[in-house]
Structure formats: structure tokens, C-alpha cells
Design a protein around this motif. Structure first.
Motif, mmCIF file in Angstrom:
data_model
loop_
_atom_site.group_PDB
_atom_site.id
_atom_site.type_symbol
_atom_site.label_atom_id
_atom_site.label_comp_id
_atom_site.label_asym_id
_atom_site.label_seq_id
_atom_site.Cartn_x
_atom_site.Cartn_y
_atom_site.Cartn_z
ATOM 1 N N ASP A 113 -21.523 18.158 -16.025
ATOM 2 C CA ASP A 113 -23.037 17.931 -15.773
ATOM 3 C C ASP A 113 -23.807 17.165 -16.614
ATOM 4 O OD1 ASP A 113 -22.370 20.189 -14.125
ATOM 5 O OD2 ASP A 113 -23.356 21.480 -15.507
ATOM 6 N N LEU A 114 -23.407 16.823 -17.778
ATOM 7 C CA LEU A 114 -23.958 15.793 -18.753
ATOM 8 C C LEU A 114 -23.662 14.483 -18.079
ATOM 9 C CD1 LEU A 114 -25.613 15.181 -21.531
ATOM 10 C CD2 LEU A 114 -23.286 15.063 -22.354
ATOM 11 N N TYR A 116 -22.878 13.389 -15.256
ATOM 12 C CA TYR A 116 -23.393 13.326 -13.930
ATOM 13 C C TYR A 116 -24.810 12.854 -14.176
ATOM 14 C CZ TYR A 116 -23.288 14.991 -8.982
ATOM 15 O OH TYR A 116 -23.009 15.229 -7.729
ATOM 16 N N ALA A 117 -25.362 13.443 -15.041
ATOM 17 C CA ALA A 117 -26.954 12.762 -15.421
ATOM 18 C C ALA A 117 -26.886 11.467 -15.875
ATOM 19 C CB ALA A 117 -27.443 13.746 -16.387
ATOM 20 N N TYR A 118 -26.021 11.210 -16.675
ATOM 21 C CA TYR A 118 -25.702 9.936 -17.378
ATOM 22 C C TYR A 118 -25.471 8.874 -16.108
ATOM 23 C CZ TYR A 118 -26.779 10.844 -22.309
ATOM 24 O OH TYR A 118 -27.273 10.965 -23.551
ATOM 25 N N PHE A 120 -26.497 8.584 -13.218
ATOM 26 C CA PHE A 120 -27.332 8.521 -12.624
ATOM 27 C C PHE A 120 -28.480 7.621 -13.312
ATOM 28 C CE2 PHE A 120 -25.903 11.236 -9.438
ATOM 29 C CZ PHE A 120 -25.870 10.601 -8.456
ATOM 30 N N HIS A 121 -28.419 7.906 -14.747
ATOM 31 C CA HIS A 121 -29.215 7.377 -15.798
ATOM 32 C C HIS A 121 -28.992 5.881 -15.829
ATOM 33 C CE1 HIS A 121 -32.004 7.643 -19.129
ATOM 34 N NE2 HIS A 121 -31.072 7.091 -19.972
ATOM 35 N N ILE A 123 -27.473 4.128 -13.586
ATOM 36 C CA ILE A 123 -27.878 3.373 -12.232
ATOM 37 C C ILE A 123 -29.207 3.043 -12.551
ATOM 38 C CG2 ILE A 123 -28.572 3.764 -9.833
ATOM 39 C CD1 ILE A 123 -25.789 2.933 -9.767
ATOM 40 N N ALA A 124 -30.319 3.983 -12.976
ATOM 41 C CA ALA A 124 -31.551 3.587 -13.216
ATOM 42 C C ALA A 124 -31.873 2.446 -13.977
ATOM 43 C CB ALA A 124 -32.376 4.861 -13.660
ATOM 44 N N THR A 136 -31.695 -1.093 -7.094
ATOM 45 C CA THR A 136 -31.437 0.108 -7.705
ATOM 46 C C THR A 136 -31.594 1.254 -7.030
ATOM 47 O OG1 THR A 136 -32.228 -0.897 -9.794
ATOM 48 C CG2 THR A 136 -32.068 1.591 -9.600
ATOM 49 N N VAL A 137 -32.530 1.359 -6.109
ATOM 50 C CA VAL A 137 -32.735 2.574 -5.102
ATOM 51 C C VAL A 137 -31.624 2.354 -4.206
ATOM 52 C CG1 VAL A 137 -34.150 3.624 -3.357
ATOM 53 C CG2 VAL A 137 -35.340 2.737 -5.480
ATOM 54 N N LEU A 140 -28.584 3.777 -5.794
ATOM 55 C CA LEU A 140 -28.856 5.150 -5.714
ATOM 56 C C LEU A 140 -28.272 5.728 -4.461
ATOM 57 C CD1 LEU A 140 -29.701 7.597 -7.547
ATOM 58 C CD2 LEU A 140 -32.094 7.091 -6.759
ATOM 59 N N SER A 141 -28.847 5.546 -3.378
ATOM 60 C CA SER A 141 -28.580 6.058 -2.234
ATOM 61 C C SER A 141 -27.040 5.987 -1.975
ATOM 62 C CB SER A 141 -29.220 5.348 -1.352
ATOM 63 O OG SER A 141 -30.664 5.560 -1.177
ATOM 64 N N THR A 144 -25.420 8.410 -4.285
ATOM 65 C CA THR A 144 -25.692 10.042 -4.219
ATOM 66 C C THR A 144 -24.838 10.423 -2.872
ATOM 67 O OG1 THR A 144 -27.804 9.489 -2.867
ATOM 68 C CG2 THR A 144 -27.951 10.068 -5.242
ATOM 69 N N SER A 147 -21.546 10.962 -3.817
ATOM 70 C CA SER A 147 -21.201 12.242 -4.482
ATOM 71 C C SER A 147 -21.359 13.549 -3.500
ATOM 72 C CB SER A 147 -22.714 12.226 -5.554
ATOM 73 O OG SER A 147 -22.578 11.257 -6.544
ATOM 74 N N TYR B 79 -29.594 23.924 -9.059
ATOM 75 C CA TYR B 79 -28.198 23.674 -9.731
ATOM 76 C C TYR B 79 -27.877 24.066 -11.197
ATOM 77 C CZ TYR B 79 -26.626 20.490 -13.443
ATOM 78 O OH TYR B 79 -26.441 19.993 -14.591
ATOM 79 N N TYR B 116 -26.688 18.887 -7.272
ATOM 80 C CA TYR B 116 -26.969 17.662 -8.409
ATOM 81 C C TYR B 116 -27.228 16.531 -7.423
ATOM 82 C CZ TYR B 116 -26.865 16.690 -13.418
ATOM 83 O OH TYR B 116 -27.226 16.441 -14.546
ATOM 84 N N LEU B 140 -36.760 8.450 -10.933
ATOM 85 C CA LEU B 140 -35.226 8.709 -11.284
ATOM 86 C C LEU B 140 -35.059 8.777 -12.742
ATOM 87 C CD1 LEU B 140 -32.088 8.680 -10.535
ATOM 88 C CD2 LEU B 140 -32.324 6.170 -10.527
ATOM 89 N N THR B 144 -33.347 11.797 -14.745
ATOM 90 C CA THR B 144 -32.009 11.776 -15.485
ATOM 91 C C THR B 144 -32.302 11.973 -16.957
ATOM 92 O OG1 THR B 144 -32.355 9.273 -15.572
ATOM 93 C CG2 THR B 144 -31.027 10.089 -13.900
#
Lengths: 334, 334
Positions: A113-114, A116-118, A120-121, A123-124, A136-137, A140-141, A144, A147, B79, B116, B140, B144
Motif C-alpha cells: 500500500d505504501l 502504491y502511494a509513492y 502516484f507521488h 508521477i505527481a 502529468t495528468v 496519471l490516467s 491508473t 493499475s 480501500y 486504490y 494528486l 498521495t
């Protein structure tokens, strides 16, 4: 791999690894150790290489932004490995004990889970590394969507374990989601970073869709033909887990009724001695399922190469390396 | 809650639920059923309300984009519930059996992973729903960062289960990450949608940081004082699981040595009969830990309200409702 490609892949791997090690840091020690376990254990970093090759090949000049996006993909891939290993009850990966084997299932869920967050972080972060926010958007699309397909593909893979009648079409749909979708996203992300036109992005995606399918078929073959030490994980784990990989599906169709019965019993875990599993592997080989799978992998790789020719690259060196990378996918020994 | 606020929260809930039900759809039936289980089971949708109240209050005119961002937050929250329930071995949530109880741990892991992905997918959609790409990227980043803190907070929560000496400061840091971080992100996301200045976004964050801490303290209190039927989950589960919630930490400091010993034995699961657990709850109450926790929750809520006054709202109706929502957080009976 040629020296040139090997050096390129290593250079990308170093850039991506250094971004991951610098970004994925925090105060909860155990959690971060678990999260970085597979990153530290090695891996080829093929996905980051694909992001860079399409990105640079199509004219993206911001190598740093590309590396951040590539790191996001690699981190996402790593999270799926951690969670998949829990579900598949795998004990060894990349030559080290799996995350849940070392830290327990709860910590492994959380470590995934951590990451996963990183992912997208990271990507941002591509915006502050020089890309336009719309790029970037758009990345992201792509990520996701991949995913979502990854989770759907894994659900299919799990469901197939309880079925004897999985068709080749169903298998191909499953690996398109479970494996090819992320390779597709790599191509799209590279192309987006290079501000490629929508139709070029689509073509780049198709190349890696076929290459990704070839990659997974080859992976399934290697799981049967390559020794444990080389593989970095126990040989025959697909057979042990009752996975419906391409060689297994083909073998189930071609085997004599006696052989088929034995193979099914092993896949259903009714028989599970080492001798039984070895015999199942010999049955698969005897049907010619390995050769047939190799043939299909090569066909998908050829299709990928053909589609690649239809894309105009700004940098032909990168196109040549992509060609070689796709060839490597089906020719690799492990 | 006043009729006005109740209607507002319900309206937001309907908008968000309809986006979730339309967006979170796919071919792998079981996986999607598991993923949507808690969404269908109810819940107050407080987080989406916070996104909308800050967004509309600070002048965002695109309600649809706000609802997509709010849906992203709710999906992310869902989630975490699925994965946390696995780790905490909880069997009931929102009055229904937990996801892993119905579909098994593997499918529950995957259902969480799928949500997620959809959470970030919904954030990506805010661009096509009318926001500028930089707003989407900024949202985003907020989401994140919160996700990273959520995982860190959960890791701390798990680690605390094996410790007797968790301090109030450590507890507060844990719930700031585990609960307040996502409320903070809600405020930030609303403010970003309204194109608020960075210092306003920061102030909005602070409001919900304090309100989020108050929310979690209140939640911990209700876990001890409210009957199972009202709670939607088994009473005393924190005590059963050895959680170091604020009432428990305070009680451990204040109880007589005999009471403390009993409480510790229950927390360590050395004693686990219903009578033992009831006695532990009585010990906690007898120390005055509930009242002290209530006092702290009210203090945090007051601080949140004070900070809220320092923010200029375009729409004062929304400010009034936010005030009431924060008061509700600490006054609610379940």
C-alpha cells in the motif's frame, strides 16, 4: 543483450533506483524496510527502460522527468509483486525470501500500500521536474488504467486456478491485463513525456501490448524450463499453485488421458510430492507445449516489432535499442 | 446535525455514490462485488462533505469536479477500511461482515488495491470535469501525501499493539497520520479546486488536522461507550485487539496497580473472556479516562473552530455548515 543496450538499461536502472531510494523514506523503519526489500534485491528494471526508450526516442528532452515517471512505474510493479506473492503464497523472489515471509502478511499488505502511494507521488513530481501539468495528468490516467487492469488480471489469474477449462483466449486476456497493461502504460508514459500525438501514443501502446504478452508467455515457459537458482524463485511454482499458464493450458489439451489426469491432480494439489511435480513437468514438455508456447511468444514479439517499424522516431538509436529489447524478451534464458 | 447540514451531507453523498457506482465497474464480478461492499453498506460520507464545504465555501463553481475529487477521497478511505480490517482481524463493519470475512483475505487485498487505483483514476478525471491540469496535479500531491501518512500511521498503530508504554504524544502523532491526514487532504483538495492561495490551503489543512484528531479521539471513545448495534461493529474491538487508544493509554497511567495488571493482561490477550473484557472496560471508565479523552477531543475541535474563523469564505453558509460539522464530530453519539 548487446553491450550498448545492457549499459543503457543499467544507466536507467541506476537513475531510477536512486530516485526510489531518495523518495521512499520515512520514520516507520520496519514498514520501509519491507517496502524496499525487492527494490534492493535486484531485478532487471525493464519497465523503466521502456519508459526511457520511448520517451527519448520520441523526443523528450527532460531525462529527469522521464526517470521520475519510470520510477513510478517500477514502484507500482514492486507493489504488485509484494501483494501477488501473498496471494500466490510464494516464498522466494529475486533470490530472497518474499516480503510476507520475512515481515508477515499484515506488514506486507501495508508495504504494498505504501509503495502504491509513492508510485502516484512520483508521477505527481513530474510536473516539478519539468513536464506540463497536462502531461502529468495524462500519465496519471495511463498509470491508473493499468493499475485497474492489473487488479482485474490478478483476479482472473486467481479464478483460473480453480478451473480446468481455461481457453487460450481467456489466458491471453488475463496476461494482457496482468502483465501487458503495465508495459503499455510504460510506452504511453514515455510518449506522453515526448508530447507525442494521440495516434503515436496509441501505436506505442500496441507495440508494448504485444511485447508484454510475449514477455509473460516467455516468463511462463521459463518457470518450467529454468533451474531454481537462475530463476531467483522456486522452479515449477506455477504447477504447484495450479496456475493456468500457456504451456499448461496447451498440455492439458494435448496430453493422453492418463497424462492429463496426472497433470490435473497435481494442479489441484491432490498430488504434491516432488516426483509428482517433476512428472507433471515432463508431461508438459512431452506434449510439445513448450515449443508451441515459444512459437506464440515469438509471434507476439514479431507483431510488436512490425508495429514498432510504423512509428517515426526522432532518435533512431533508441528505436534500435527498443527493437533489441523486444527481441531479448523472447530470447532471454531467464 | 441540523436539517440543513443533514440535507447537504446527504446530497453530497448521493452525488459521490453515483459517481463511484458508475466509475467502479468492470468484468471481474467477484472482485468488484468485494470492492463495493462497504460503499453499499452505508457510511456517513463525512470526508466528501468536507471536500465540498471547503470547495464551495472558498468559491469553486465546478460542483461536478468537486464531487469527482470527493469520490476519490471516499474510495481511498474505503480501500483503507478493507485492508485495515484484514490487519485488525475485524469481522463486522458498517453492520455487515467485513470484506475478507466474506471473500477471503486474497480477494480483500485485491479489492483494496483495485479501489486504490480507482481513487487516483477519479482524481485524474477532475481535469476533464473542468479543473485546470495544475489543480489536478496539486490534488494528486495532497492525496498521495495523505496515502503515505495513512500507511505510516497504520504501521505505528500495529507496532503500538505490542507496547505498554505508548505516550499520548505518540498516540497523537499516530492518529494525525492514520486519520487526520486524510481529513487534511479533503480540506486541501476543496481549497485547490477553489484556486485558493497557498496560505489559505495551509489554514484549511490545519482546521481539518485538528478536527481529524478530534474525530479519531471521539471514535476511540465511542468504541468503548456505545453498544454494538449502534456502532455497526463489535464493541470493545480496540480492547480485544490491544490497541493503544487514548482512553486506554490514559487508563493505563491512572489505574491502580491491580487494575492496570488486569487491563494489560486483556490487552495482551492473556485474558479474553467476555467478563474479562467487560471488566477492562469498567476499569477504563473508572479512571475517568473517557471524560479526559472527551475533554481533549473538545479542545482539538475548539482549536479547529478557532482556526476556521481565521479563513475568509466566499460563501458563509458553507462556513457555518463546516462549523456545525466540526461540532458534530465531537458531539455525535455514534
Amino acid at each position: 543483450m548487446s553491450k550498448e543496450l545492457l549499459e543503457y538499461v543499467s544507466r536507467v536502472a541506476r537513475a531510477v533506483d536512486s530516485i526510489i531510494m531518495e523518495s521512499v523514506r520515512g520514520p516507520t523503519r520496519k514498514l520501509y524496510d519491507a517496502a524496499l526489500h525487492y527494490v534492493k534485491a535486484g531485478g532487471k528494471r525493464l519497465r523503466p527502460a521502456v519508459v526511457h526508450l520511448f520517451g527519448e526516442g520520441l523526443g523528450c528532452s527532460s531525462t529527469e522527468a522521464l526517470s521520475y515517471a519510470a520510477a513510478a512505474v517500477e514502484v507500482l510493479h514492486t507493489y504488485t509483486l509484494i501483494h501477488d506473492d501473498i496471494m500466490d503464497k510464494d516464498t522466494v523472489r529475486r533470490g530472497v525470501p518474499t516480503v510476507h515471509t520475512v515481515w508477515g502478511i499484515d506488514m506486507a499488505i501495508l508495504a504494498g500500500d505504501l509503495l502504491y502511494a509513492y508510485s502516484f507521488h512520483l508521477i505527481a513530481k513530474t510536473t516539478e521536474k519539468g513536464l506540463e501539468p497536462w502531461q502529468t495528468v495524462s500519465m496519471l490516467s495511463s498509470l491508473t488504467e493499468a493499475s485497474i487492469e492489473l487488479a482485474e488480471g490478478q483476479a482472473m489469474d486467481m479464478e483460473f486456478e480453480n478451473r480446468d477449462d481455461v481457453s487460450i483466449e481467456e489466458y491471453l486476456e488475463m496476461i494482457r491485463k496482468k502483465t501487458a497493461a503495465l508495459f503499455e502504460a510504460c510506452a504511453a508514459i514515455g510518449a506522453i513525456a515526448a508530447r507525442a500525438a494521440p495516434e503515436v501514443i496509441e501505436k506505442a501502446r500496441s507495440v508494448m501490448r504485444y511485447a508484454g504478452i510475449a514477455f509473460q508467455i516467455k516468463d511462463d515457459i521459463l518457470g518450467i524450463t529454468v533451474a531454481t537458482e537462475k530463476l531467483g524463485k522456486p522452479r515449477y511454482s506455477d504447477i504447484r499453485e495450479g496456475k493456468k499458464t500457456l504451456p499448461i493450458i496447451i498440455a492439458l489439451r494435448r496430453a493422453s488421458s492418463e497424462d492429463r489426469e496426472h497433470l490435473l491432480k497435481v494442479l489441484k494439489k491432490e498430488l504434491n510430492s516432488e516426483t509428482d511435480i517433476e512428472r507433471a513437468a515432463r508431461i508438459i514438455e512431452r506434449t510439445g507445449a513448450i515449443e508451441e508456447s515459444e512459437r506464440m511468444a515469438r509471434d507476439y514479439a514479431s507483431k510488436a516489432l512490425e508495429l514498432l517499424e510504423g512509428i517515426d522516431f526522432v532518435n533512431d538509436d533508441r528505436k534500435r535499442m527498443l527493437r533489441e529489447l523486444i527481441e531479448f524478451i523472447v530470447s532471454r534464458g531467464y
